[in-house]
Design an enzyme around this catalytic site. Structure first.
Site, PDB file in Angstrom:
ATOM      1  N   SER A  64      -6.326   3.137   4.486  1.00  0.00           N
ATOM      2  CA  SER A  64      -5.646   2.435   3.397  1.00  0.00           C
ATOM      3  C   SER A  64      -6.628   1.697   2.507  1.00  0.00           C
ATOM      4  O   SER A  64      -6.341   0.596   2.009  1.00  0.00           O
ATOM      5  CB  SER A  64      -4.590   1.446   3.946  1.00  0.00           C
ATOM      6  N   SER A  86       0.795  -1.225   0.000  1.00  0.00           N
ATOM      7  CA  SER A  86       0.000   0.000   0.000  1.00  0.00           C
ATOM      8  C   SER A  86       0.833   1.283   0.000  1.00  0.00           C
ATOM      9  O   SER A  86       0.271   2.375  -0.082  1.00  0.00           O
ATOM     10  CB  SER A  86      -0.957   0.017   1.193  1.00  0.00           C
ATOM     11  N   LYS A 102       0.166   3.690  -2.731  1.00  0.00           N
ATOM     12  CA  LYS A 102      -0.828   4.769  -2.650  1.00  0.00           C
ATOM     13  C   LYS A 102      -0.198   6.156  -2.512  1.00  0.00           C
ATOM     14  O   LYS A 102      -0.863   7.162  -2.752  1.00  0.00           O
ATOM     15  CB  LYS A 102      -1.783   4.499  -1.479  1.00  0.00           C
TER      16      LYS A 102
END
Length: 385
Positions: free
Chosen positions: A119, A59, A62
């Site tokens: 997230s 993640s 991101k």
């Protein structure tokens, strides 16, 4: 006499030991596959292990998605108040979720919070579709932006970070992306320090930021966690602390492949604390303070003021400030014209034989070209010289 020599020898050895210690602070043992610690204020890397090894970003992907969303906000292509639809593709995303569904129209502001705090892969895809039209086009924008930022070892296959062949980055590229994210979009950094958030109608148990350091350390204000089975537990953390000689010194740590959520927080905290204590920040020059004023030829002014538009700060091993030496490397002769902000020279900072930093110096003021007679006179003087 022998006593005197022994005393002098002891002093020399002690001084050498202090300098050796100042030159090479040893970082703590970090239980992770790779890590990097950057002093953002000075731009120096303080410690690293395998910073260029390819890894799955999970993640932490991101961070690039957020960079592009912030860029779209600044360009007014979207607004924080604007609502975006939740496509079936976003709704069905596996992994971490914000728990939004196709019946909802969600403001960009909330989608950002869902992506950063929770997230949420669903929020990430909704934003990618809102900015790029399609996920596939958005991924192309991600890779284009990676090239523009100089991320030489990064390749994106999706906007959220789920495992996919060829979806890789490095600790160094993540540090570069993170520092640019903070410097390019300071107006949006408050999102990263939000400890709790959930969208109305979604589970209350899903409201806590996964960055445990936000709960522990008041100087930590970001940035992003990541986890997949392949990547392990990852964290890009940043902290800003005030010191008597410098306010707002910022460090950034990248810890990749830790064994657990608790381990990535502990190892990141260990690295940040070490960086703040093992190295001290030394401000050499204030913003717009001339570092040097060398002579200019064929110009309307006789001197060129060289410096930076921001303070020049270097990170120095604790106790080593008195050993700092500086040197300016520049072309000779300097011949006008020069534009304000034009890179002209380099300030080299050394501790003994170790080079700590190279800082580009720019023209603080423009110097226009002289008239014909002035140029001719200086041309003759240069020829004689």
């Amino acid at each position: 006499m022998n006593r005197l020599f022994k005393s002098l020898a002891a002093c020399v050895l002690a001084a050498a030991a202090v300098l050796a210690h100042a030159q090479a602070p040893q970082p703590p043992e970090i239980a992770a596959k790779a890590y990097l610690l950057v002093d953002v204020t000075s731009g120096q890397t303080l410690a690293a292990r395998d910073p260029d090894a390819p890894v799955e970003p999970a993640s932490l992907t991101k961070l690039m998605t957020q960079y592009l969303v912030f860029d779209a906000l600044r360009a007014k292509k979207i607004s924080l108040e604007q609502t975006l639809p939740v496509s079936p593709r976003a709704w069905k995303m596996p992994g971490s979720r914000m728990f939004i569904d196709p019946k909802m129209q969600v403001p960009v502001d909330d989608l950002l919070k869902g992506m950063i705090v929770q997230s949420g892969n669903d929020a990430t895809v909704a934003l990618a579709e809102g900015v790029g039209g399609t996920v596939e086009h958005f991924v192309q924008l991600m890779n284009d932006q990676a090239k523009a930022l100089g991320l030489k070892n990064t390749s994106y296959k999706n906007p959220e970070g789920l495992t996919e062949p060829g979806h890789t980055t490095t600790a160094r590229d993540l540090a570069t992306l993170s520092t640019r994210l903070m410097s390019d979009f300071p107006e949006y950094l408050h999102y990263y320090s939000i400890r709790k958030y959930r969208y109305p109608g979604t589970p209350a148990s899903n409201d806590t930021n996964r960055n445990l350091l936000l709960q522990r350390d008041p100087t930590v204000d970001g940035l992003k966690t990541g986890h997949t089975a392949a990547a392990g537990y990852c964290l890009v953390a940043t902290a800003k602390r005030d010191f008597p000689n410098l306010k707002g010194r910022r460090l950034l740590s990248v810890v990749l492949g830790a064994a657990s959520e608790l381990a990535r927080a502990n190892e990141s905290q260990k690295l940040l604390n070490w960086g703040f204590t093992a190295y001290e920040a030394l401000k050499l020059f204030d913003a717009n303070q001339p570092v040097a004023t060398p002579k200019v030829w064929k110009g309307q002014a006789s001197e060129l003021k060289l410096g930076r538009g921001e303070p020049i700060v270097v990170a120095v091993p604790a106790g080593g400030a008195s050993q700092i030496k500086t040197e300016i490397a520049r072309p000779e002769p300097l011949v006008a014209p020069f534009k304000q902000g034009q890179a002209v020279a380099t300030l080299k900072v050394r501790l003994g034989e170790q080079q700590l930093a190279e800082v580009p110096l720019v023209a603080l003021e423009p110097v226009e070209e002289a008239g014909f007679l002035g140029r001719a006179w200086d041309a003759m003087r240069l020829w004689i010289k």
